[in-house]
Design a protein around this motif. Structure first.
Motif, mmCIF file in Angstrom:
data_model
loop_
_atom_site.group_PDB
_atom_site.id
_atom_site.type_symbol
_atom_site.label_atom_id
_atom_site.label_comp_id
_atom_site.label_asym_id
_atom_site.label_seq_id
_atom_site.Cartn_x
_atom_site.Cartn_y
_atom_site.Cartn_z
ATOM 1 N N LYS A 8 0.842 -1.200 0.000
ATOM 2 C CA LYS A 8 0.000 0.000 0.000
ATOM 3 C C LYS A 8 0.876 1.249 0.000
ATOM 4 C CE LYS A 8 -3.711 0.137 2.665
ATOM 5 N NZ LYS A 8 -4.588 0.303 3.854
ATOM 6 N N LYS A 9 1.950 1.219 0.764
ATOM 7 C CA LYS A 9 2.861 2.360 0.839
ATOM 8 C C LYS A 9 3.482 2.644 -0.529
ATOM 9 C CE LYS A 9 5.528 2.805 4.440
ATOM 10 N NZ LYS A 9 6.604 2.661 5.431
ATOM 11 N N GLU A 10 3.948 1.605 -1.210
ATOM 12 C CA GLU A 10 4.554 1.775 -2.533
ATOM 13 C C GLU A 10 3.552 2.341 -3.536
ATOM 14 O OE1 GLU A 10 7.921 -1.748 -2.711
ATOM 15 O OE2 GLU A 10 5.808 -2.305 -2.973
ATOM 16 N N VAL A 11 2.326 1.879 -3.458
ATOM 17 C CA VAL A 11 1.296 2.325 -4.386
ATOM 18 C C VAL A 11 0.972 3.801 -4.159
ATOM 19 C CG1 VAL A 11 -1.132 2.023 -5.029
ATOM 20 C CG2 VAL A 11 0.327 0.024 -4.739
ATOM 21 N N ILE A 12 0.799 4.190 -2.908
ATOM 22 C CA ILE A 12 0.492 5.593 -2.614
ATOM 23 C C ILE A 12 1.649 6.500 -3.025
ATOM 24 C CG2 ILE A 12 -0.003 7.276 -0.785
ATOM 25 C CD1 ILE A 12 -1.472 4.997 0.721
ATOM 26 N N LEU A 13 2.882 6.089 -2.718
ATOM 27 C CA LEU A 13 4.042 6.919 -3.074
ATOM 28 C C LEU A 13 4.234 7.011 -4.583
ATOM 29 C CD1 LEU A 13 6.599 5.923 -0.281
ATOM 30 C CD2 LEU A 13 5.316 8.069 -0.510
ATOM 31 N N THR A 14 3.936 5.931 -5.293
ATOM 32 C CA THR A 14 4.015 5.967 -6.762
ATOM 33 C C THR A 14 2.980 6.930 -7.319
ATOM 34 O OG1 THR A 14 4.887 3.721 -6.916
ATOM 35 C CG2 THR A 14 3.776 4.588 -8.876
ATOM 36 N N LEU A 56 -3.217 12.707 -1.920
ATOM 37 C CA LEU A 56 -2.387 11.521 -1.697
ATOM 38 C C LEU A 56 -1.453 11.689 -0.496
ATOM 39 C CD1 LEU A 56 -1.763 10.760 -5.432
ATOM 40 C CD2 LEU A 56 -2.998 9.265 -3.830
ATOM 41 N N LYS A 57 -0.928 12.894 -0.302
ATOM 42 C CA LYS A 57 -0.099 13.156 0.890
ATOM 43 C C LYS A 57 -0.926 12.958 2.153
ATOM 44 C CE LYS A 57 3.092 16.453 -1.188
ATOM 45 N NZ LYS A 57 3.477 17.863 -1.287
ATOM 46 N N ASP A 58 -2.142 13.465 2.134
ATOM 47 C CA ASP A 58 -3.034 13.311 3.277
ATOM 48 C C ASP A 58 -3.378 11.841 3.506
ATOM 49 O OD1 ASP A 58 -4.656 14.489 5.388
ATOM 50 O OD2 ASP A 58 -6.389 13.865 4.188
ATOM 51 N N LEU A 59 -3.629 11.125 2.427
ATOM 52 C CA LEU A 59 -3.918 9.691 2.530
ATOM 53 C C LEU A 59 -2.732 8.948 3.131
ATOM 54 C CD1 LEU A 59 -5.802 7.287 1.954
ATOM 55 C CD2 LEU A 59 -4.820 7.203 -0.361
ATOM 56 N N GLU A 63 -2.688 6.739 6.560
ATOM 57 C CA GLU A 63 -2.336 5.313 6.536
ATOM 58 C C GLU A 63 -1.042 5.011 7.282
ATOM 59 O OE1 GLU A 63 -4.274 2.788 5.295
ATOM 60 O OE2 GLU A 63 -5.750 4.399 5.082
ATOM 61 N N PHE A 64 -0.132 5.947 7.282
ATOM 62 C CA PHE A 64 1.180 5.732 7.903
ATOM 63 C C PHE A 64 1.523 6.920 8.795
ATOM 64 C CE2 PHE A 64 0.999 3.716 3.736
ATOM 65 C CZ PHE A 64 1.181 2.388 4.087
ATOM 66 N N PRO A 65 0.772 7.078 9.893
ATOM 67 C CA PRO A 65 0.981 8.232 10.774
ATOM 68 C C PRO A 65 2.421 8.295 11.289
ATOM 69 C CG PRO A 65 -0.803 6.816 11.587
ATOM 70 C CD PRO A 65 -0.218 6.154 10.400
ATOM 71 N N GLY A 66 2.962 9.490 11.271
ATOM 72 C CA GLY A 66 4.316 9.697 11.785
ATOM 73 C C GLY A 66 5.418 9.434 10.782
ATOM 74 N N GLU A 67 5.105 8.810 9.663
ATOM 75 C CA GLU A 67 6.117 8.536 8.637
ATOM 76 C C GLU A 67 6.089 9.657 7.599
ATOM 77 O OE1 GLU A 67 6.533 4.695 6.782
ATOM 78 O OE2 GLU A 67 5.386 3.766 8.417
ATOM 79 N N PRO A 68 7.260 10.090 7.147
ATOM 80 C CA PRO A 68 7.265 11.105 6.086
ATOM 81 C C PRO A 68 6.903 10.470 4.737
ATOM 82 C CG PRO A 68 9.503 10.471 6.639
ATOM 83 C CD PRO A 68 8.602 9.746 7.602
ATOM 84 N N ALA A 69 6.186 11.186 3.913
ATOM 85 C CA ALA A 69 5.819 10.712 2.578
ATOM 86 C C ALA A 69 7.001 10.974 1.651
ATOM 87 C CB ALA A 69 4.560 11.402 2.087
ATOM 88 N N SER A 75 10.419 5.741 -9.932
ATOM 89 C CA SER A 75 9.098 5.181 -9.673
ATOM 90 C C SER A 75 9.211 3.686 -9.377
ATOM 91 C CB SER A 75 8.186 5.416 -10.872
ATOM 92 O OG SER A 75 6.877 5.093 -10.550
ATOM 93 N N ILE A 76 8.564 3.272 -8.319
ATOM 94 C CA ILE A 76 8.574 1.865 -7.914
ATOM 95 C C ILE A 76 7.771 1.032 -8.904
ATOM 96 C CG2 ILE A 76 7.894 0.275 -6.058
ATOM 97 C CD1 ILE A 76 8.161 2.878 -4.201
#
Length: 178
Positions: A8-14, A56-59, A63-69, A75-76
């Motif tokens: 999920k993290k990879e998808v959001i960051l992509t 997407l930054k907000d999402l 989803e990953f509170p406390g982690e930097p986006a 691109s992954i």
């Protein structure tokens, strides 16, 4: 689009990286065109992509509170890009590349919905969790719809640009007669 091999993290960051790059590409394209109305339309698309990136930054934060986006340099997940650096490309070709990228974004966001089907957060009731997940799914579907609209705009502009490029073609010796 099968995103099951990604997290999920990879998808959001992509998705975030793609929106940031699209915004930059539209702003660069706006600088290249002479028609101020077309430049405004490209700036509008850039502004839309900026809003998508903010969502997407907000999402990501949800989803990953406390982690930097942290957006990766590369691109992954391979997605089409707009080759804005290639000075040899006609503007119609840039529009075509952008249209393809928007079409893939529609499929990408629609596929991304599957990452928000079931999950429970600490402290959330099942009802709260389902409402939150439904809200995310609805937002992703809306993003897909917006990207589809962007694709239609770009298709129209590519067509206009091809027509203009065709009329401005120079044919050597065209006016030389017998």
């Amino acid at each position: 689009m099968d995103l099951s091999k990604y997290s999920k993290k990879e998808v959001i960051l992509t998705a975030l990286k793609s929106e940031i790059e699209s915004e930059k590409a539209y702003l660069e394209m706006a600088k290249k065109v002479k028609n101020f109305l077309l430049a405004d339309r490209l700036k509008f698309l850039a502004m839309e992509e900026k809003k998508h990136a903010a969502f997407l930054k907000d999402l990501f934060k949800q989803e990953f509170p406390g982690e930097p986006a942290k957006v990766p340099a590369e691109s992954i997940i391979p997605l089409p890009e707009i080759d804005i650096e290639n000075e040899a490309l006609a503007i119609s070709e840039l529009f075509e590349q952008a249209k393809i990228a928007e079409d893939v974004a529609v499929t990408f966001y629609t596929s991304m919905i599957s990452f928000f089907s079931e999950d429970q957060r600490d402290g959330e009731t099942d009802e709260q969790s389902q409402e939150r997940l439904q809200s995310v799914r609805d937002s992703l579907l809306y993003l897909a719809t917006m990207e589809s609209g962007h694709s239609k705009i770009l298709e129209t502009e590519a067509e206009h640009a091809r027509e203009k490029e065709h009329h401005e073609m120079e044919w050597q010796m065209i006016h030389v007669g017998p």
